[in-house]
Design a protein around this motif. Structure first.
Motif, PDB file in Angstrom:
ATOM      1  N   ASP A 195      71.030 -39.860 -11.037  1.00 48.87           N
ATOM      2  CA  ASP A 195      71.876 -40.568 -11.828  1.00 48.87           C
ATOM      3  C   ASP A 195      72.161 -40.420 -13.292  1.00 48.87           C
ATOM      4  O   ASP A 195      72.956 -41.153 -13.734  1.00 48.87           O
ATOM      5  CB  ASP A 195      71.063 -42.177 -11.683  1.00 48.87           C
ATOM      6  CG  ASP A 195      70.855 -42.539 -10.240  1.00 48.87           C
ATOM      7  OD1 ASP A 195      70.081 -43.548  -9.970  1.00 48.87           O
ATOM      8  OD2 ASP A 195      71.806 -42.309  -9.331  1.00 48.87           O
ATOM      9  N   PHE A 196      71.540 -39.428 -13.758  1.00 50.25           N
ATOM     10  CA  PHE A 196      71.943 -39.352 -15.234  1.00 50.25           C
ATOM     11  C   PHE A 196      71.685 -37.854 -15.426  1.00 50.25           C
ATOM     12  O   PHE A 196      70.780 -37.057 -15.090  1.00 50.25           O
ATOM     13  CB  PHE A 196      70.744 -39.858 -15.989  1.00 50.25           C
ATOM     14  CG  PHE A 196      70.641 -39.698 -17.613  1.00 50.25           C
ATOM     15  CD1 PHE A 196      71.985 -39.568 -18.264  1.00 50.25           C
ATOM     16  CD2 PHE A 196      69.671 -39.497 -18.209  1.00 50.25           C
ATOM     17  CE1 PHE A 196      71.954 -39.488 -19.608  1.00 50.25           C
ATOM     18  CE2 PHE A 196      69.556 -39.204 -19.680  1.00 50.25           C
ATOM     19  CZ  PHE A 196      70.684 -39.109 -20.295  1.00 50.25           C
ATOM     20  N   CYS A 197      72.887 -37.231 -15.989  1.00 50.98           N
ATOM     21  CA  CYS A 197      73.026 -35.646 -15.907  1.00 50.98           C
ATOM     22  C   CYS A 197      72.234 -35.439 -17.538  1.00 50.98           C
ATOM     23  O   CYS A 197      73.073 -35.184 -18.458  1.00 50.98           O
ATOM     24  CB  CYS A 197      74.474 -35.357 -16.232  1.00 50.98           C
ATOM     25  SG  CYS A 197      74.736 -33.441 -16.193  1.00 50.98           S
ATOM     26  N   PHE A 198      70.938 -35.093 -17.193  1.00 51.68           N
ATOM     27  CA  PHE A 198      70.226 -34.954 -18.387  1.00 51.68           C
ATOM     28  C   PHE A 198      70.616 -33.676 -19.116  1.00 51.68           C
ATOM     29  O   PHE A 198      70.672 -33.781 -20.476  1.00 51.68           O
ATOM     30  CB  PHE A 198      68.696 -34.850 -18.296  1.00 51.68           C
ATOM     31  CG  PHE A 198      67.741 -34.883 -19.245  1.00 51.68           C
ATOM     32  CD1 PHE A 198      67.495 -35.833 -20.121  1.00 51.68           C
ATOM     33  CD2 PHE A 198      67.433 -33.277 -19.803  1.00 51.68           C
ATOM     34  CE1 PHE A 198      66.514 -35.752 -21.199  1.00 51.68           C
ATOM     35  CE2 PHE A 198      66.738 -33.363 -21.117  1.00 51.68           C
ATOM     36  CZ  PHE A 198      66.111 -34.411 -21.546  1.00 51.68           C
ATOM     37  N   GLU A 199      71.027 -32.565 -18.377  1.00 52.38           N
ATOM     38  CA  GLU A 199      71.231 -31.351 -19.252  1.00 52.38           C
ATOM     39  C   GLU A 199      72.328 -31.524 -20.073  1.00 52.38           C
ATOM     40  O   GLU A 199      72.220 -30.920 -21.399  1.00 52.38           O
ATOM     41  CB  GLU A 199      71.318 -30.143 -18.266  1.00 52.38           C
ATOM     42  CG  GLU A 199      70.031 -29.950 -17.626  1.00 52.38           C
ATOM     43  CD  GLU A 199      68.846 -29.470 -18.451  1.00 52.38           C
ATOM     44  OE1 GLU A 199      68.964 -28.555 -19.347  1.00 52.38           O
ATOM     45  OE2 GLU A 199      67.896 -29.696 -18.221  1.00 52.38           O
ATOM     46  N   ASP A 203      72.402 -30.948 -24.254  1.00 54.82           N
ATOM     47  CA  ASP A 203      73.143 -30.162 -25.024  1.00 54.82           C
ATOM     48  C   ASP A 203      74.002 -31.087 -25.802  1.00 54.82           C
ATOM     49  O   ASP A 203      74.091 -30.467 -27.243  1.00 54.82           O
ATOM     50  CB  ASP A 203      74.042 -29.373 -23.958  1.00 54.82           C
ATOM     51  CG  ASP A 203      73.080 -28.435 -23.285  1.00 54.82           C
ATOM     52  OD1 ASP A 203      72.049 -28.079 -23.946  1.00 54.82           O
ATOM     53  OD2 ASP A 203      73.653 -27.936 -22.061  1.00 54.82           O
ATOM     54  N   GLN A 204      74.571 -32.043 -25.532  1.00 56.48           N
ATOM     55  CA  GLN A 204      75.407 -32.851 -26.298  1.00 56.48           C
ATOM     56  C   GLN A 204      74.645 -33.233 -27.612  1.00 56.48           C
ATOM     57  O   GLN A 204      75.406 -33.103 -29.107  1.00 56.48           O
ATOM     58  CB  GLN A 204      75.917 -34.145 -25.762  1.00 56.48           C
ATOM     59  CG  GLN A 204      76.960 -34.923 -26.724  1.00 56.48           C
ATOM     60  CD  GLN A 204      77.366 -36.182 -25.816  1.00 56.48           C
ATOM     61  OE1 GLN A 204      76.946 -36.601 -24.861  1.00 56.48           O
ATOM     62  NE2 GLN A 204      78.102 -36.897 -26.417  1.00 56.48           N
ATOM     63  N   ILE A 205      73.527 -33.932 -27.637  1.00 59.00           N
ATOM     64  CA  ILE A 205      72.771 -34.439 -28.605  1.00 59.00           C
ATOM     65  C   ILE A 205      72.142 -33.196 -29.483  1.00 59.00           C
ATOM     66  O   ILE A 205      72.158 -33.208 -30.759  1.00 59.00           O
ATOM     67  CB  ILE A 205      71.521 -35.085 -28.040  1.00 59.00           C
ATOM     68  CG1 ILE A 205      71.835 -36.292 -27.472  1.00 59.00           C
ATOM     69  CG2 ILE A 205      70.661 -35.458 -29.291  1.00 59.00           C
ATOM     70  CD1 ILE A 205      72.522 -37.219 -28.409  1.00 59.00           C
ATOM     71  N   ALA A 206      71.761 -32.075 -28.947  1.00 55.51           N
ATOM     72  CA  ALA A 206      71.498 -30.729 -29.635  1.00 55.51           C
ATOM     73  C   ALA A 206      72.729 -30.272 -30.455  1.00 55.51           C
ATOM     74  O   ALA A 206      72.570 -30.164 -31.732  1.00 55.51           O
ATOM     75  CB  ALA A 206      71.032 -29.623 -28.814  1.00 55.51           C
ATOM     76  N   ASP A 207      74.094 -30.603 -30.161  1.00 54.30           N
ATOM     77  CA  ASP A 207      75.201 -30.113 -30.668  1.00 54.30           C
ATOM     78  C   ASP A 207      75.244 -31.052 -31.951  1.00 54.30           C
ATOM     79  O   ASP A 207      75.711 -30.595 -33.250  1.00 54.30           O
ATOM     80  CB  ASP A 207      76.381 -29.794 -29.853  1.00 54.30           C
ATOM     81  CG  ASP A 207      76.347 -28.896 -29.039  1.00 54.30           C
ATOM     82  OD1 ASP A 207      75.501 -27.874 -28.987  1.00 54.30           O
ATOM     83  OD2 ASP A 207      77.028 -28.932 -28.155  1.00 54.30           O
ATOM     84  N   ILE A 208      75.072 -32.401 -31.928  1.00 50.41           N
ATOM     85  CA  ILE A 208      75.130 -33.319 -32.849  1.00 50.41           C
ATOM     86  C   ILE A 208      74.137 -33.020 -33.972  1.00 50.41           C
ATOM     87  O   ILE A 208      74.701 -33.003 -35.225  1.00 50.41           O
ATOM     88  CB  ILE A 208      75.245 -34.604 -32.403  1.00 50.41           C
ATOM     89  CG1 ILE A 208      76.571 -34.947 -31.502  1.00 50.41           C
ATOM     90  CG2 ILE A 208      74.913 -35.754 -33.202  1.00 50.41           C
ATOM     91  CD1 ILE A 208      76.226 -36.104 -30.607  1.00 50.41           C
ATOM     92  N   VAL A 209      72.981 -32.792 -33.602  1.00 57.15           N
ATOM     93  CA  VAL A 209      72.001 -32.659 -34.492  1.00 57.15           C
ATOM     94  C   VAL A 209      72.244 -31.422 -35.348  1.00 57.15           C
ATOM     95  O   VAL A 209      72.137 -31.232 -36.401  1.00 57.15           O
ATOM     96  CB  VAL A 209      70.565 -32.403 -33.619  1.00 57.15           C
ATOM     97  CG1 VAL A 209      69.285 -31.958 -34.891  1.00 57.15           C
ATOM     98  CG2 VAL A 209      70.305 -33.751 -33.134  1.00 57.15           C
TER      99      VAL A 209
END
Length: 438
Positions: A195-199, A203-209
């Protein structure tokens, strides 16, 4: 290990988990060996940590563990890591009794510098007063920097940096206000597989960080000496002791160190109550908690597995079932759809998801002269049927108040809502003696 830090919040909801996951994945992308930890008893955040970092996340908990055990855990799991990142629990100073058991106590015990996560929504320079308090309240914790969350613009961040400068706490960056970087509900409806595409989320959060947080400066502020691994001697029960552990989408709330302990005293085989047709050969079966309520029809229709577990228990097999595992042993479970689903029919009671109400907290169970330590977290409740089972233990909260948390014993089966911790060899005599019972 070269670096370590504790990510502490001002309160729950500050954004600790989001930032932790983003930082774990960002450092993994830099090809660093990142060892995650979690303060407190949470067994959901640790699953997310593991997926983000590629290394098992380990709980550090003052209520369920001795100080010596926490030091041993920290030294062992960080011995081959480049950096250790520990996510705090609630606010930095929130414990089960005042500051006792808080992230601050863990940071002090293990000499971990803290980076604060501050929810900056609807505030700017006033954060100076808050930061001043967190910096000076307790000298046992070194607050080396701050990352702000829910920042609306670069101008907003300039006000926040001014507050940091005037207080003497370094601003390390921020997470912008974005509705699509929130983690979905951690309980009902969340399946880590489907139900949740964690990968893609990680990756999205890592790019923001990487874009908005000065990771290089964060590392400069959090160096540590390489730790010497503390050895813990644990003897196997016998060379051929067979252990079967349920592990699938329905049953996955298991403490990493509990599983490691089992692996050191015997030989583990993992099985799936969802997919396998019967238990593997075993001298001890462990049914941890998880999400059985999301898979009731499939569990109920796996007749051969249900029969295998019932036969094993009725013939004197040792079995420990916690929370969702205990529900699975009931006569039936009433789901969120109001339907009743037959289960193993071992415990004369039903479990239900109707009229859901959260029950949570630390528990001490007095059983057979021993103190069993654990944590309770569930939305379901149970009702006795014709033949009522009575609890074999007295349960107490972290503050010593009696709790209505039963522990059932049926033949050699122990079952209850409490997620028990037995990874600490200085506190688990009860568990070893239970396994050795004839």
């Amino acid at each position: 290990m070269k670096y370590h830090l504790l990510i502490g919040g001002v309160s729950s909801g500050s954004g600790k988990t989001t930032f932790t996951l983003g930082l774990l994945r960002a450092l993994k992308k830099r090809r660093m060996q990142v060892q995650p930890f979690k303060c407190g008893p949470d067994y959901i955040d640790t699953q997310h940590h593991t997926m983000a970092s590629g290394r098992p996340s380990v709980n550090l908990d003052y209520f369920m563990m001795s100080e010596k055990h926490m030091q041993e855990l920290y030294s062992r799991y960080t011995s081959d890591a480049d950096i250790a990142i520990t996510e705090g629990v609630m606010g930095l100073f929130d414990g089960f009794d005042g500051m006792k058991g808080s992230s601050a106590e863990v940071a002090h015990l293990l000499d971990i510098p803290a980076v604060l996560i501050v929810n900056a929504k609807s505030t700017a320079y006033s954060s100076a007063a808050l930061l001043y308090g967190f910096k000076h309240f307790y000298k046992g914790v070194r607050v080396v920097g701050v990352v702000f969350n829910f920042v609306s613009s670069d101008t907003h961040y300039e006000y926040l940096k001014q507050a940091c400068k005037d207080v003497g706490v370094e601003a390390l960056g921020y997470l912008p206000k974005q509705p699509d970087i929130n983690i979905p509900s951690r309980h009902l409806g969340l399946s880590l597989e489907n139900d949740f595409c964690f990968e893609s989320f990680a990756d999205q959060i890592a790019d923001i960080v990487e874009q908005h947080v000065n990771i290089d400066r964060l590392l400069e502020l959090t160096p540590c000496n390489v730790l010497s691994e503390i050895k813990e001697n644990i003897a196997p029960i016998n060379e051929n002791f067979r252990i079967a552990v349920a592990q699938d989408a329905a049953f996955n709330f298991a403490y990493e160190e509990n599983l490691r302990f089992l692996n050191r005293i015997g030989n583990i085989s993992y099985f799936s109550p969802l997919k396998d047709i019967c238990l593997p050969e075993a001298d001890f079966v462990y049914l941890p908690g998880g999400y059985p309520e999301l898979f009731l029809e499939k569990l109920s229709k796996n007749y051969s597995m249900l029969a295998s577990i019932k036969s094993y228990a009725e013939n004197g097999g040792k079995l420990l079932a916690e929370c969702g595992g205990m529900m699975y042993l009931c006569k039936h479970i009433v789901g969120m759809d109001g339907k009743s689903y037959p289960m193993a029919d071992l415990l004369p009671q039903k479990a239900t998801m109707e009229n859901m109400k959260l029950t949570l907290g630390y528990r001490t169970l007095l059983y057979n002269g021993y103190e069993l330590k654990g944590h309770e977290f569930h939305y379901s409740h149970t009702f006795p049927l014709a033949d009522t089972l009575h609890s074999v233990a007295k349960a107490y909260t972290a503050k010593g108040k009696e709790a209505d948390t039963p522990l059932y014993r049926y033949k050699n089966v122990l079952a209850g809502y409490t997620h028990l911790y037995w990874g600490d060899s200085s506190l688990n005599t009860w568990f070893i003696n239970y396994l050795k019972e004839k």
